[in-house]
Design an enzyme around this catalytic site. Sequence first.
Site, PDB file in Angstrom:
ATOM      1  N   CYS A  73      21.360  32.338 -16.132  1.00 49.42           N
ATOM      2  CA  CYS A  73      20.252  32.811 -16.981  1.00 49.42           C
ATOM      3  C   CYS A  73      20.628  32.760 -18.454  1.00 49.42           C
ATOM      4  CB  CYS A  73      19.865  34.247 -16.616  1.00 49.42           C
ATOM      5  SG  CYS A  73      19.254  34.409 -14.941  1.00 49.42           S
ATOM      6  N   ARG A 150      13.325  31.275 -10.596  1.00 54.01           N
ATOM      7  CA  ARG A 150      13.188  30.625 -11.910  1.00 54.01           C
ATOM      8  C   ARG A 150      11.863  29.852 -11.931  1.00 54.01           C
ATOM      9  NH1 ARG A 150      18.277  31.307 -13.921  1.00 54.01           N
ATOM     10  NH2 ARG A 150      19.819  31.688 -12.291  1.00 54.01           N
TER      11      ARG A 150
END
Length: 236
Positions: A73, A150
């Site tokens: 991330c 995601r």
Amino acid sequence: MTNIIYSDFNNKEFYSIKNYFMENTTTYTMPRIGDKAPDFSAVTTIGNLKFSEYNKGSWVILFSHPADFTPVCTTEMSGFANEKDFFAKHNTKLMGLSIDSIHAHIAWVNAVNEKTGVLFEFPIIADLDMSVAKLYGMLQPGESETAAVRAVFIIDPEGKVRLIMYYPLNIGRNMEEIKRTLIALQTSDENKVAMPLNWQPGDKVIVPAPKTLEALAERKNSNLEMVDWYLAKKSL
Ligand code: BEZ
């Protein structure tokens, strides 16, 4: 297998089991391409925002990540931050999301900034109650019950969902592909054309197929690059 289960119960028992499962199954919505982007209000790292207001007059890339203070991330968010000028040039605002508190977001943004000098200036939604993640199908329980996958939603200035990408927790997205598809959508809208396989800005584009015999005759006499009457390309 199904037959064995059904034949072991009488009708009444079967329907009570079916109702039990239906009552205990959470249904998550998932916007589709062409849908109006569901509106919401949220607490973000730049203050409270209403999505439809934020979206007014510009494209928005709404994307989720699994959690703050995680390695993949951090690379992705830094990638978005580093493309600030590209997105501004293409009239596109960013909006991130994870199922974390606003304090976790602030601490993570500050930590990355102190360590690397990269600042996540775009808003990041603190979606602790998972309401936005559920609204956008970012919570996919087969992958994780508590962390968003995601997801990437490219939403046009009219608030319509134009492109969706979903990646699992352990695979980072491709920034070049996100940028390519944004330019492709904008170029397609501006020129009423379609993009072929692996299209890159500057490549030839596909001209819509003729819909009348007259248009077909015109096409035959045109100087388009033609593979067949329905597959013709031109430079912009
Ligand atoms: C990561 O961003 O590194 C990550 C987050 C959740 C699961 C796996 C990896």
